[in-house]
Enzyme design. Structure first.
Site, mmCIF file in Angstrom:
data_model
loop_
_atom_site.group_PDB
_atom_site.id
_atom_site.type_symbol
_atom_site.label_atom_id
_atom_site.label_comp_id
_atom_site.label_asym_id
_atom_site.label_seq_id
_atom_site.Cartn_x
_atom_site.Cartn_y
_atom_site.Cartn_z
ATOM 1 N N TYR A 105 43.498 21.141 -32.484
ATOM 2 C CA TYR A 105 42.553 20.826 -31.394
ATOM 3 C C TYR A 105 41.825 22.099 -30.936
ATOM 4 O O TYR A 105 40.602 22.096 -30.744
ATOM 5 C CB TYR A 105 43.355 20.200 -30.245
ATOM 6 C CG TYR A 105 42.556 19.692 -29.086
ATOM 7 C CD1 TYR A 105 41.846 18.492 -29.173
ATOM 8 C CD2 TYR A 105 42.517 20.383 -27.872
ATOM 9 C CE1 TYR A 105 41.126 18.007 -28.090
ATOM 10 C CE2 TYR A 105 41.808 19.898 -26.789
ATOM 11 C CZ TYR A 105 41.117 18.709 -26.899
ATOM 12 O OH TYR A 105 40.406 18.224 -25.818
ATOM 13 N N LYS A 130 37.840 22.746 -31.121
ATOM 14 C CA LYS A 130 37.035 22.993 -29.910
ATOM 15 C C LYS A 130 36.396 24.387 -29.929
ATOM 16 O O LYS A 130 35.275 24.564 -29.447
ATOM 17 C CB LYS A 130 37.893 22.799 -28.657
ATOM 18 C CG LYS A 130 38.351 21.349 -28.440
ATOM 19 C CD LYS A 130 37.184 20.372 -28.353
ATOM 20 C CE LYS A 130 37.622 18.980 -27.901
ATOM 21 N NZ LYS A 130 36.503 18.032 -27.835
HETATM 22 N N1 LIG Z 1 41.197 14.611 -20.856
HETATM 23 C C1 LIG Z 1 41.233 15.912 -20.856
HETATM 24 O O1 LIG Z 1 42.051 16.544 -20.161
HETATM 25 C C2 LIG Z 1 40.274 16.705 -21.701
HETATM 26 C C3 LIG Z 1 40.295 18.100 -21.572
HETATM 27 C C4 LIG Z 1 39.424 18.854 -22.324
HETATM 28 C C5 LIG Z 1 38.546 18.247 -23.191
HETATM 29 N N2 LIG Z 1 38.545 16.897 -23.315
HETATM 30 C C6 LIG Z 1 37.609 16.310 -24.273
HETATM 31 O O2 LIG Z 1 36.794 15.353 -23.629
HETATM 32 C C7 LIG Z 1 36.421 14.324 -24.548
HETATM 33 C C8 LIG Z 1 36.789 12.973 -23.968
HETATM 34 O O3 LIG Z 1 38.171 12.964 -23.693
HETATM 35 P P1 LIG Z 1 38.875 11.780 -22.877
HETATM 36 O O4 LIG Z 1 40.045 12.382 -22.208
HETATM 37 O O5 LIG Z 1 37.871 11.032 -22.088
HETATM 38 O O6 LIG Z 1 39.416 10.900 -24.110
HETATM 39 P P2 LIG Z 1 39.853 9.364 -24.205
HETATM 40 O O7 LIG Z 1 40.019 8.749 -22.867
HETATM 41 O O8 LIG Z 1 41.012 9.374 -25.154
HETATM 42 O O9 LIG Z 1 38.567 8.684 -24.902
HETATM 43 C C9 LIG Z 1 38.184 9.075 -26.188
HETATM 44 C C10 LIG Z 1 36.912 8.364 -26.596
HETATM 45 O O10 LIG Z 1 36.544 8.818 -27.901
HETATM 46 C C11 LIG Z 1 36.382 7.708 -28.771
HETATM 47 N N3 LIG Z 1 36.731 8.098 -30.127
HETATM 48 C C12 LIG Z 1 37.898 8.621 -30.579
HETATM 49 N N4 LIG Z 1 37.813 8.839 -31.902
HETATM 50 C C13 LIG Z 1 36.572 8.456 -32.282
HETATM 51 C C14 LIG Z 1 35.880 8.434 -33.516
HETATM 52 N N5 LIG Z 1 36.458 8.875 -34.671
HETATM 53 N N6 LIG Z 1 34.624 7.954 -33.553
HETATM 54 C C15 LIG Z 1 34.036 7.508 -32.437
HETATM 55 N N7 LIG Z 1 34.616 7.499 -31.230
HETATM 56 C C16 LIG Z 1 35.884 7.974 -31.162
HETATM 57 C C17 LIG Z 1 37.312 6.646 -28.206
HETATM 58 O O11 LIG Z 1 36.925 5.357 -28.661
HETATM 59 P P3 LIG Z 1 37.978 4.106 -28.642
HETATM 60 O O12 LIG Z 1 38.154 3.756 -27.195
HETATM 61 O O13 LIG Z 1 37.328 3.031 -29.422
HETATM 62 O O14 LIG Z 1 39.228 4.632 -29.269
HETATM 63 C C18 LIG Z 1 37.084 6.854 -26.714
HETATM 64 O O15 LIG Z 1 35.876 6.237 -26.332
HETATM 65 C C19 LIG Z 1 37.144 14.662 -25.857
HETATM 66 O O16 LIG Z 1 36.289 15.366 -26.718
HETATM 67 C C20 LIG Z 1 38.278 15.548 -25.398
HETATM 68 O O17 LIG Z 1 38.732 16.407 -26.418
HETATM 69 C C21 LIG Z 1 39.386 16.102 -22.593
#
Ligand SMILES: NC(=O)c1ccc[n+]([C@@H]2O[C@H](COP(=O)([O-])OP(=O)(O)OC[C@H]3O[C@@H](n4cnc5c(N)ncnc54)[C@H](OP(=O)(O)O)[C@@H]3O)[C@@H](O)[C@H]2O)c1
Length: 243
Positions: free
Chosen positions: A152, A156
Protein backbone atom coordinates in the site's frame (compact mmCIF):
# COMPACT_ATOMS: atom_id res chain seq x y z
CA UNK A 1 -22.23 25.50 -17.60
CA UNK A 2 -22.15 22.80 -14.96
CA UNK A 3 -18.98 20.78 -14.48
CA UNK A 4 -18.71 17.04 -14.93
CA UNK A 5 -16.72 14.87 -12.54
CA UNK A 6 -15.72 11.21 -12.49
CA UNK A 7 -15.21 9.92 -8.94
CA UNK A 8 -13.75 6.41 -8.86
CA UNK A 9 -14.82 4.25 -5.94
CA UNK A 10 -17.71 6.64 -5.38
CA UNK A 11 -20.00 3.96 -3.99
CA UNK A 12 -18.92 4.45 -0.38
CA UNK A 13 -16.47 6.04 2.03
CA UNK A 14 -14.34 8.95 0.86
CA UNK A 15 -15.47 8.59 -2.77
CA UNK A 16 -19.14 8.81 -1.82
CA UNK A 17 -18.60 11.90 0.36
CA UNK A 18 -16.59 13.52 -2.45
CA UNK A 19 -19.18 12.74 -5.12
CA UNK A 20 -21.95 14.26 -2.99
CA UNK A 21 -19.85 17.31 -2.03
CA UNK A 22 -19.14 18.02 -5.74
CA UNK A 23 -22.81 17.49 -6.65
CA UNK A 24 -23.84 20.00 -3.96
CA UNK A 25 -21.57 22.50 -5.75
CA UNK A 26 -23.45 21.90 -9.01
CA UNK A 27 -21.38 19.15 -10.67
CA UNK A 28 -22.84 16.22 -12.61
CA UNK A 29 -21.20 13.02 -11.46
CA UNK A 30 -20.15 9.65 -12.84
CA UNK A 31 -19.14 7.22 -10.12
CA UNK A 32 -17.80 3.73 -10.52
CA UNK A 33 -17.77 0.72 -8.30
CA UNK A 34 -16.05 -2.66 -8.41
CA UNK A 35 -18.70 -4.99 -6.95
CA UNK A 36 -21.27 -3.27 -4.76
CA UNK A 37 -23.86 -2.00 -7.24
CA UNK A 38 -26.61 -1.35 -4.66
CA UNK A 39 -24.46 1.11 -2.68
CA UNK A 40 -23.46 2.86 -5.91
CA UNK A 41 -27.11 3.20 -6.98
CA UNK A 42 -27.99 4.72 -3.59
CA UNK A 43 -25.32 7.38 -4.18
CA UNK A 44 -26.73 8.04 -7.66
CA UNK A 45 -30.23 8.53 -6.16
CA UNK A 46 -28.85 10.87 -3.49
CA UNK A 47 -27.11 12.99 -6.15
CA UNK A 48 -30.23 13.07 -8.33
CA UNK A 49 -32.24 14.25 -5.31
CA UNK A 50 -29.87 17.25 -5.24
CA UNK A 51 -30.98 18.09 -8.78
CA UNK A 52 -27.82 16.91 -10.53
CA UNK A 53 -27.24 14.18 -13.10
CA UNK A 54 -25.50 11.01 -11.91
CA UNK A 55 -24.53 7.60 -13.27
CA UNK A 56 -22.94 4.53 -11.73
CA UNK A 57 -20.66 2.44 -13.93
CA UNK A 58 -19.29 -0.98 -13.05
CA UNK A 59 -15.61 -0.68 -13.92
CA UNK A 60 -12.50 -2.25 -12.46
CA UNK A 61 -9.93 0.56 -12.49
CA UNK A 62 -7.08 -1.94 -12.62
CA UNK A 63 -8.17 -2.79 -16.19
CA UNK A 64 -7.45 -0.09 -18.78
CA UNK A 65 -10.29 -1.10 -21.12
CA UNK A 66 -12.86 -0.78 -18.30
CA UNK A 67 -11.43 2.60 -17.24
CA UNK A 68 -11.68 3.80 -20.86
CA UNK A 69 -15.25 2.55 -21.07
CA UNK A 70 -16.15 4.55 -17.94
CA UNK A 71 -14.55 7.70 -19.40
CA UNK A 72 -16.37 7.14 -22.70
CA UNK A 73 -19.73 6.85 -20.94
CA UNK A 74 -19.05 10.24 -19.35
CA UNK A 75 -17.84 11.78 -22.63
CA UNK A 76 -20.80 10.48 -24.62
CA UNK A 77 -23.33 11.85 -22.11
CA UNK A 78 -21.73 15.20 -21.25
CA UNK A 79 -19.18 15.75 -24.05
CA UNK A 80 -16.46 16.46 -21.48
CA UNK A 81 -14.73 15.41 -18.29
CA UNK A 82 -13.77 18.45 -16.21
CA UNK A 83 -12.70 16.68 -13.04
CA UNK A 84 -11.26 13.24 -12.30
CA UNK A 85 -10.97 12.02 -8.72
CA UNK A 86 -8.79 8.90 -8.58
CA UNK A 87 -10.10 7.55 -5.30
CA UNK A 88 -10.68 3.78 -5.76
CA UNK A 89 -8.32 1.87 -3.53
CA UNK A 90 -7.86 -1.28 -1.47
CA UNK A 91 -5.58 -2.66 1.23
CA UNK A 92 -4.21 -6.19 1.60
CA UNK A 93 -2.05 -5.80 4.72
CA UNK A 94 0.61 -8.20 5.97
CA UNK A 95 4.26 -8.19 6.92
CA UNK A 96 6.64 -8.69 3.98
CA UNK A 97 7.57 -12.20 5.09
CA UNK A 98 3.94 -13.26 4.83
CA UNK A 99 2.84 -11.03 1.96
CA UNK A 100 1.61 -13.03 -1.00
CA UNK A 101 2.48 -12.01 -4.54
CA UNK A 102 -1.24 -11.59 -5.17
CA UNK A 103 -1.52 -9.11 -2.23
CA UNK A 104 1.23 -7.06 -3.81
CA UNK A 105 -0.21 -7.23 -7.34
CA UNK A 106 -3.81 -6.42 -6.36
CA UNK A 107 -2.85 -3.36 -4.31
CA UNK A 108 -0.42 -2.00 -6.92
CA UNK A 109 -2.84 -2.71 -9.77
CA UNK A 110 -5.83 -1.06 -8.11
CA UNK A 111 -4.23 1.88 -6.32
CA UNK A 112 -1.38 2.80 -8.66
CA UNK A 113 -2.13 1.29 -12.07
CA UNK A 114 -5.80 2.25 -11.59
CA UNK A 115 -4.71 5.88 -11.19
CA UNK A 116 -2.69 5.60 -14.41
CA UNK A 117 -5.55 3.87 -16.27
CA UNK A 118 -8.18 6.47 -15.37
CA UNK A 119 -5.87 9.43 -15.94
CA UNK A 120 -4.85 8.05 -19.34
CA UNK A 121 -8.54 7.63 -20.20
CA UNK A 122 -9.41 11.31 -19.63
CA UNK A 123 -6.22 13.18 -20.42
CA UNK A 124 -6.73 13.62 -24.19
CA UNK A 125 -10.19 15.20 -23.85
CA UNK A 126 -8.90 17.39 -21.00
CA UNK A 127 -5.95 18.57 -23.13
CA UNK A 128 -8.35 19.25 -26.01
CA UNK A 129 -10.65 21.36 -23.83
CA UNK A 130 -7.58 23.08 -22.30
CA UNK A 131 -8.98 22.61 -18.81
CA UNK A 132 -9.04 19.88 -16.23
CA UNK A 133 -8.56 19.01 -12.59
CA UNK A 134 -7.21 15.66 -11.46
CA UNK A 135 -7.08 14.83 -7.77
CA UNK A 136 -5.45 11.59 -6.70
CA UNK A 137 -6.22 10.15 -3.29
CA UNK A 138 -2.88 9.09 -1.85
CA UNK A 139 -2.25 8.44 1.86
CA UNK A 140 0.06 9.61 4.63
CA UNK A 141 1.33 6.01 4.51
CA UNK A 142 2.80 6.83 1.09
CA UNK A 143 4.86 9.55 2.78
CA UNK A 144 5.87 7.76 5.98
CA UNK A 145 5.65 4.02 5.25
CA UNK A 146 4.01 1.60 7.69
CA UNK A 147 4.90 -1.91 8.84
CA UNK A 148 2.47 -4.39 7.31
CA UNK A 149 1.61 -2.06 4.44
CA UNK A 150 4.62 -2.23 2.10
CA UNK A 151 2.38 -2.85 -0.90
CA UNK A 152 0.00 0.00 0.00
CA UNK A 153 2.83 2.43 0.91
CA UNK A 154 4.62 1.67 -2.38
CA UNK A 155 1.41 2.20 -4.35
CA UNK A 156 0.60 5.49 -2.61
CA UNK A 157 4.20 6.78 -2.89
CA UNK A 158 3.89 5.88 -6.57
CA UNK A 159 0.66 7.87 -6.80
CA UNK A 160 2.50 10.90 -5.38
CA UNK A 161 5.34 10.59 -7.93
CA UNK A 162 2.78 10.10 -10.68
CA UNK A 163 0.87 13.21 -9.53
CA UNK A 164 3.96 15.42 -9.70
CA UNK A 165 5.06 14.05 -13.08
CA UNK A 166 1.67 14.48 -14.74
CA UNK A 167 1.29 17.92 -13.14
CA UNK A 168 4.48 18.98 -14.92
CA UNK A 169 3.43 17.34 -18.20
CA UNK A 170 0.04 19.02 -18.51
CA UNK A 171 0.36 22.32 -16.62
CA UNK A 172 0.74 24.27 -19.86
CA UNK A 173 -2.58 22.77 -21.05
CA UNK A 174 -4.61 24.27 -18.21
CA UNK A 175 -4.77 21.03 -16.26
CA UNK A 176 -3.92 20.98 -12.56
CA UNK A 177 -3.02 17.69 -10.89
CA UNK A 178 -2.78 17.32 -7.13
CA UNK A 179 -2.93 14.63 -4.48
CA UNK A 180 -4.74 14.52 -1.16
CA UNK A 181 -3.09 12.34 1.48
CA UNK A 182 -5.62 11.32 4.15
CA UNK A 183 -4.60 10.12 7.59
CA UNK A 184 -6.91 7.65 9.34
CA UNK A 185 -10.45 8.15 8.12
CA UNK A 186 -13.51 6.26 9.40
CA UNK A 187 -14.67 4.13 6.47
CA UNK A 188 -15.16 0.43 5.73
CA UNK A 189 -11.41 0.33 4.95
CA UNK A 190 -10.52 1.19 8.57
CA UNK A 191 -13.49 -0.56 10.24
CA UNK A 192 -11.27 -3.63 10.47
CA UNK A 193 -8.91 -1.93 12.95
CA UNK A 194 -8.95 -3.33 16.49
CA UNK A 195 -9.89 -1.04 19.40
CA UNK A 196 -6.28 -1.26 20.54
CA UNK A 197 -4.94 -0.19 17.13
CA UNK A 198 -7.49 2.62 16.96
CA UNK A 199 -6.48 3.94 20.40
CA UNK A 200 -2.80 3.83 19.43
CA UNK A 201 -3.50 5.81 16.27
CA UNK A 202 -5.64 8.32 18.20
CA UNK A 203 -2.75 9.02 20.57
CA UNK A 204 -0.78 10.35 17.57
CA UNK A 205 -3.51 12.67 16.28
CA UNK A 206 -3.26 16.22 17.68
CA UNK A 207 -6.89 16.96 16.73
CA UNK A 208 -7.89 13.95 18.92
CA UNK A 209 -10.27 12.24 16.51
CA UNK A 210 -10.18 10.02 13.45
CA UNK A 211 -11.13 11.82 10.28
CA UNK A 212 -14.44 11.36 8.53
CA UNK A 213 -14.97 11.12 4.75
CA UNK A 214 -16.34 14.67 4.68
CA UNK A 215 -12.99 16.01 5.95
CA UNK A 216 -11.32 14.62 2.82
CA UNK A 217 -14.15 15.66 0.52
CA UNK A 218 -13.72 19.31 1.60
CA UNK A 219 -10.05 19.31 0.56
CA UNK A 220 -10.83 17.58 -2.74
CA UNK A 221 -13.66 20.04 -3.43
CA UNK A 222 -11.31 22.97 -2.86
CA UNK A 223 -8.70 21.58 -5.28
CA UNK A 224 -11.33 20.61 -7.86
CA UNK A 225 -13.42 23.78 -7.88
CA UNK A 226 -11.72 26.68 -6.11
CA UNK A 227 -7.92 26.37 -6.39
CA UNK A 228 -6.51 28.36 -9.31
CA UNK A 229 -2.75 28.28 -8.79
CA UNK A 230 -1.95 24.96 -7.12
CA UNK A 231 -0.51 21.99 -8.98
CA UNK A 232 1.75 19.04 -8.21
CA UNK A 233 1.04 19.30 -4.48
CA UNK A 234 0.19 16.78 -1.81
CA UNK A 235 -2.33 18.15 0.68
CA UNK A 236 -2.15 16.16 3.90
CA UNK A 237 -5.51 15.88 5.70
CA UNK A 238 -4.76 13.93 8.85
CA UNK A 239 -5.66 15.94 11.95
CA UNK A 240 -1.97 16.82 12.32
CA UNK A 241 -0.82 13.20 12.70
CA UNK A 242 2.10 13.29 10.29
CA UNK A 243 3.56 16.70 11.17
N1 LIG B 1 -9.92 5.24 5.06
C1 LIG B 1 -8.73 5.71 5.31
O1 LIG B 1 -8.30 5.83 6.47
C2 LIG B 1 -7.82 6.12 4.18
C3 LIG B 1 -6.59 6.71 4.52
C4 LIG B 1 -5.74 7.11 3.52
C5 LIG B 1 -6.09 6.93 2.20
N2 LIG B 1 -7.27 6.35 1.89
C6 LIG B 1 -7.58 6.16 0.47
O2 LIG B 1 -8.81 6.76 0.15
C7 LIG B 1 -9.45 6.05 -0.91
C8 LIG B 1 -10.85 5.66 -0.48
O3 LIG B 1 -10.77 4.89 0.70
P1 LIG B 1 -12.06 4.48 1.55
O4 LIG B 1 -11.60 4.34 2.95
O5 LIG B 1 -13.19 5.38 1.23
O6 LIG B 1 -12.31 3.01 0.96
P2 LIG B 1 -13.61 2.07 0.95
O7 LIG B 1 -14.66 2.58 1.87
O8 LIG B 1 -13.06 0.69 1.15
O9 LIG B 1 -14.14 2.25 -0.56
C9 LIG B 1 -13.35 1.85 -1.63
C10 LIG B 1 -14.03 2.18 -2.94
O10 LIG B 1 -13.16 1.78 -4.01
C11 LIG B 1 -13.86 0.92 -4.90
N3 LIG B 1 -12.93 -0.02 -5.50
C12 LIG B 1 -12.11 -0.90 -4.87
N4 LIG B 1 -11.42 -1.60 -5.79
C13 LIG B 1 -11.80 -1.14 -7.00
C14 LIG B 1 -11.45 -1.46 -8.33
N5 LIG B 1 -10.52 -2.42 -8.62
N6 LIG B 1 -12.05 -0.81 -9.34
C15 LIG B 1 -12.98 0.13 -9.09
N7 LIG B 1 -13.36 0.49 -7.86
C16 LIG B 1 -12.77 -0.15 -6.82
C17 LIG B 1 -14.91 0.25 -4.03
O11 LIG B 1 -15.97 -0.26 -4.83
P3 LIG B 1 -16.96 -1.43 -4.27
O12 LIG B 1 -17.81 -0.76 -3.23
O13 LIG B 1 -17.74 -1.88 -5.45
O14 LIG B 1 -16.06 -2.47 -3.71
C18 LIG B 1 -15.33 1.43 -3.15
O15 LIG B 1 -16.22 2.26 -3.87
C19 LIG B 1 -8.54 4.86 -1.21
O16 LIG B 1 -7.69 5.16 -2.29
C20 LIG B 1 -7.74 4.71 0.06
O17 LIG B 1 -6.50 4.08 -0.15
C21 LIG B 1 -8.15 5.94 2.84
Amino acid sequence: MSKTAIVTGGSRGIGKATAIALAKEGCDIVINYANQESQALEVVEEIKSLGREADAVKADVSILAESEEMANICLEKYGKVDILINNAGITRDSLIMRMKEDDWDKVINTNLKGTFNCTKSVIRPMVKQKMGRIINIASVIGLSGNPGQANYAAAKAGVIGFTKSIAKEVASRGIMVNAVAPGYIQTEMTDVLSTEAREKIMSHIPLERLGNPGDIAEAVKFLALYASYITGQVIVVDGGMAM
